[in-house]
Enzyme design. Structure first.
Site, PDB file in Angstrom:
ATOM      1  N   ASN A  13     -47.753  50.804  10.065  1.00 13.31           N
ATOM      2  CA  ASN A  13     -46.410  51.105   9.545  1.00 13.31           C
ATOM      3  C   ASN A  13     -45.480  50.087  10.209  1.00 13.31           C
ATOM      4  O   ASN A  13     -45.240  50.152  11.412  1.00 13.31           O
ATOM      5  CB  ASN A  13     -46.051  52.538   9.940  1.00 13.31           C
ATOM      6  CG  ASN A  13     -44.696  53.006   9.462  1.00 13.31           C
ATOM      7  OD1 ASN A  13     -44.252  54.071   9.880  1.00 13.31           O
ATOM      8  ND2 ASN A  13     -44.023  52.276   8.590  1.00 13.31           N
ATOM      9  N   ASN A  65     -34.960  52.457   5.276  1.00 16.63           N
ATOM     10  CA  ASN A  65     -36.160  52.274   4.479  1.00 16.63           C
ATOM     11  C   ASN A  65     -36.098  50.967   3.707  1.00 16.63           C
ATOM     12  O   ASN A  65     -35.037  50.354   3.562  1.00 16.63           O
ATOM     13  CB  ASN A  65     -36.332  53.438   3.504  1.00 16.63           C
ATOM     14  CG  ASN A  65     -36.887  54.680   4.173  1.00 16.63           C
ATOM     15  OD1 ASN A  65     -37.645  54.599   5.140  1.00 16.63           O
ATOM     16  ND2 ASN A  65     -36.502  55.839   3.665  1.00 16.63           N
ATOM     17  N   CYS A  74     -37.925  58.378  12.446  1.00 19.14           N
ATOM     18  CA  CYS A  74     -39.205  57.758  12.090  1.00 19.14           C
ATOM     19  C   CYS A  74     -40.062  57.751  13.346  1.00 19.14           C
ATOM     20  O   CYS A  74     -39.723  57.083  14.318  1.00 19.14           O
ATOM     21  CB  CYS A  74     -38.995  56.344  11.560  1.00 19.14           C
ATOM     22  SG  CYS A  74     -40.541  55.451  11.245  1.00 19.14           S
ATOM     23  N   HIS A 155     -40.368  66.783   4.723  1.00 14.85           N
ATOM     24  CA  HIS A 155     -41.740  66.544   4.268  1.00 14.85           C
ATOM     25  C   HIS A 155     -42.255  67.735   3.480  1.00 14.85           C
ATOM     26  O   HIS A 155     -41.991  68.887   3.823  1.00 14.85           O
ATOM     27  CB  HIS A 155     -42.679  66.299   5.458  1.00 14.85           C
ATOM     28  CG  HIS A 155     -42.482  64.986   6.116  1.00 14.85           C
ATOM     29  ND1 HIS A 155     -43.206  63.866   5.775  1.00 14.85           N
ATOM     30  CD2 HIS A 155     -41.635  64.596   7.104  1.00 14.85           C
ATOM     31  CE1 HIS A 155     -42.814  62.838   6.519  1.00 14.85           C
ATOM     32  NE2 HIS A 155     -41.862  63.266   7.337  1.00 14.85           N
ATOM     33  N   GLY A 216     -44.596  62.225   9.262  1.00 15.54           N
ATOM     34  CA  GLY A 216     -45.527  62.884   8.363  1.00 15.54           C
ATOM     35  C   GLY A 216     -46.682  63.529   9.108  1.00 15.54           C
ATOM     36  O   GLY A 216     -47.106  64.643   8.777  1.00 15.54           O
TER      37      GLY A 216
END
Length: 273
Positions: A13, A65, A74, A155, A216
């Site tokens: 990521n 983002n 994040c 989420h 996540g």
């Protein structure tokens, strides 16, 4: 003007990190973020991180983002920032974010992040109307009865027999933009391997498919724990690697995993306006 950047990643990521702690940069517009994030004509990244001075923490971190939208948190970014400021001699760092104060510290070759207390009330996700967030009575093409968790980012988590078999590139954007989620949502498909391990793929709001998503992983672990599927400490295996997630008796989530610096460079700001 020329601006320096650091390219970093957490389990694939990836981030472009701009450091404005030593002096102000020009205003960061959504179009500039999109241009810098473009993998063909820009530097390329899932998220852009802007480091700024803070009066309440060691530094402030703003997170954008790839589509230019700004988000509150994040998880992988927090580890990357912890590695970045280790150059300043900080082995433990507090960061002011849109989701509140987040602390990270070196844990051997990895970094451990205190991700705070998850929220599960329908209006903190948020949803458009009241529903049971443990098992939403909704579905999309076979993905049904998900769990919702907000860990600084919202989420929705679907538990499926094989997360690799889900056409997430097709369903992710459809679920992300569903009117049920007025602020859009990150979409997770997870397979519980056993009581200590979960496999996970994520469609990130505003970024698309990514190799890893720290929030996540946290949200999915909490969802599995709420459903009694796993223990209170679990490994979450993503395409880019594995994170270790714990949900303590104090209600706070801890996340541990690696971060890495790819390279450093500079660009002409005017090229990306």
């Amino acid at each position: 003007m020329r601006a320096s950047f650091t390219k970093m990643h957490g389990l694939g990521n990836d981030f472009v990190v701009l450091d404005a702690r030593g002096g102000a940069l020009p205003p960061l517009h959504a179009g500039t973020v999109r241009a810098l994030a473009d993998r063909q004509t820009g530097i390329g990244c899932d998220q852009l991180l802007l480091l700024e001075p803070s009066q309440v923490a060691d530094l402030k971190v703003r997170i954008f983002n790839a589509d230019g939208s700004e988000v509150a948190a994040c998880g992988n970014a927090m580890r990357a920032v912890a590695l970045r400021v280790a150059d300043d001699g900080l082995q433990r760092v507090t960061m002011e974010t849109g989701a509140g104060l987040i602390a990270a510290e070196a844990d051997g070759a990895e970094f451990r992040v205190d991700m705070g207390v998850p929220r599960t009330e329908w209006d903190t996700i948020p949803l458009a109307y009241p529903l049971d967030t443990l098992a939403l009575p909704v579905g999309w093409d076979g993905l049904e009865k998900p769990t919702c968790v907000n860990v600084g980012n919202p989420h929705v988590v679907f538990f499926v027999p094989d997360c690799d078999a889900v056409p997430l590139a097709r369903l992710g954007p459809r679920i992300e933009a569903d009117p049920l989620f007025p602020e859009r949502i990150n979409v997770n498909v997870a397979t519980v391997v056993d009581r200590a391990r979960i496999r996970l793929r994520v469609w990130e709001r505003g970024a698309g498919l990514t190799r890893a998503c720290g929030t996540g992983a946290c949200a999915t672990a909490v969802a599995a724990m709420r459903r009694g599927l796993v223990e209170r400490e679990v490994e979450v295996a993503l395409p880019g690697g594995t994170l270790r997630i714990g949900w303590g008796a104090d209600g706070r989530i801890s996340m541990a995993g690696p971060a890495a610096e790819s390279y450093r460079g500079s660009f002409d700001w005017g090229d990306y306006l």
